[in-house]
Design an enzyme around this catalytic site. Sequence first.
Site, short mmCIF file in Angstrom:
data_model
loop_
_atom_site.label_atom_id
_atom_site.label_comp_id
_atom_site.label_asym_id
_atom_site.label_seq_id
_atom_site.Cartn_x
_atom_site.Cartn_y
_atom_site.Cartn_z
CG ASP A 315 -9.57 10.39 4.13
OD1 ASP A 315 -9.33 9.07 3.72
OD2 ASP A 315 -9.15 10.78 5.25
CG ASP A 513 -6.81 13.99 7.14
OD1 ASP A 513 -6.14 13.98 6.19
OD2 ASP A 513 -6.79 12.90 8.01
CG ASP A 517 -6.18 12.45 2.46
OD1 ASP A 517 -6.14 11.25 2.02
OD2 ASP A 517 -6.92 12.85 3.42
#
Length: 621
Positions: A315, A513, A517
């Site tokens: 990400d 993080d 996600d």
Amino acid sequence: MTVKQKKLILRIVLAFVVFAVALLIPVNKTVKLFIYLASYAVAGYSVVIKAVKNILKGQIFDENFLMTLATVGAFAVGEYPEAVFVMLFYQIGELFESIAVGKSRKSITELMDLRPDYANVERNGEVLVVSPEEVSVGETVIVKPGEKIPLDGVIDEGQTSVNTTALTGESIPRDASIGDSVISGCINISGLIKVRVEKPYSESTASKILELAENSAANKSKSEGFITSFAKYYTPAVVVCALLIAVLPPVFDGNWSEWIYRALSFLVISCPCALVISVPLTFFAGMGNASKNGILVKGSGYLERLASCETAVFDKTGTLTEGSFQVTAIHPEQMSEKQLLEMAVLAESYSNHPISNSLKEAYQKDIDKSRISEVTEIAGRGVCAVIDGKTVYAGNGKLMNEIGANWHECHLGGTVVHVAARDSLGNVIYEGHITISDRIKQGAAEALTELKTLGVKRNVMLTGDVRQSAEKIAAQLPIDEIHSGLLPTDKVTEVEKLLREGSPQRFLLFVGDGVNDAPVLSRADVGVAMGALGSDAAIESADVIIMDDDLRRLSGAVKIARRTKSIVRQNVFFSLAVKFAVLILSAVGICSMWEAVFADVGVMVIAVMNAMRAMNTGKLR
């Protein structure tokens, strides 16, 4: 050293002294037999008792049964010294195993020090010492210097430095003052602080980390599963072979004593202790090493997969970049820069997204929320808010298209927040856009380069940002692929495509993080949450948790995983090679009981000592 280990050492020493007496003192055969039996009883009574108990439970074919059968048989054919020595050496091997397990467990069980014993809670003007489980959300706890922070919360009064070593592996204290969040399990170093509790103990960081540590053995590796299945069929098979060796040949040559002795040696050699003990011990040592370096692995299966990852997916915001944005350019169309920024801040005022926080920081004024009457979040697009009675939109180009705004692209790079409003006639007026740039996280380039050197073939970046912003970040990092403009569901779709493209024996890890996600962390072969302390979604969804925000620990985790898997392979090949070689030699009468002892307990000791190397990579950063 534990009390149990000390008792075992005492038994071994006492048994060895009695054994030496039997060997050295010239007495008749009957007396010598009783002395040998006394030595055997001191050394091996626990093994015999375990064997009997397991037989009564229906668990016949284990190492206790094999050792008991072989040594009792050796007594029956008159090989007294061999019988006692086999049991003595077996117990020495058990002692080595116990010490090794204790050392490998230490780094994980040190997490138990996270558990706070008490909380100083303010109630009705008094300070009461209570269990952390008894403190409610919203109450205030006082943490004195040297005490553990008992629950997650926000500092309302005081400032201090906080030791997070037990959680993150980071030795440098962190400063904390009014308004800063603090998490349970950390130690207050310098000043007295008052913390407003935000989570009950059952949902606190310390509680969740402890739960994960206690359950980390549940997810077993394929290697451990293979060894368990192997031992299940292997042990009965060798007992049958030993029985055949003891019975069939003497039918033809009549030498019963010789063939029974060979069968007993065969039994001693066949015990799969080295494999059954060393393989899970190696993974346990590897997980202990990881936790010592601020990396929590939920099970040996994930450690094994981590060693075979060929694709690393990241990400962007908060993982590769700091997630702390700077407003670098404001482009007004209909109003001044200050007015445009104020409109965007008011619209985003109820959001905790990093972009919203950056806008608030750039605004540098108190937000008058009385001007805001309605706020609607539009997933993957932005927000719609009613400000001073006027409908205002703040978000990306997709949102502008949906509301019919006459907007244009920004070519400066970075994340763009477009602002539009409806006039009194219902027409959408494009007011302008704000350009926000993110910064590469320190160590990110180094971490991705290190992954490449470790054999990871592809570094892939997923982001909801526009292509131009994503390319600007990727140009500064060793990124092979970019997928931009993604909604959370789109990220799952992209990961599934990458999984289909990969080989069956090579795995994909996703690094996020941990806030937004969770679906992708769950879908990847190995989900890695960065800086996940305090993030419930990450702790629940991720397989590997890097407890601080240093991406460079990821390559360290891969190194530990590969070293651990390499040691497992060494132990499997070494144990099987020696064992099968000596089994064959024993069956044809070349190896005696003494060589059998080395092939069993000696190999186990060597394998256990080799397994402990998984603990000794030292500090990775």
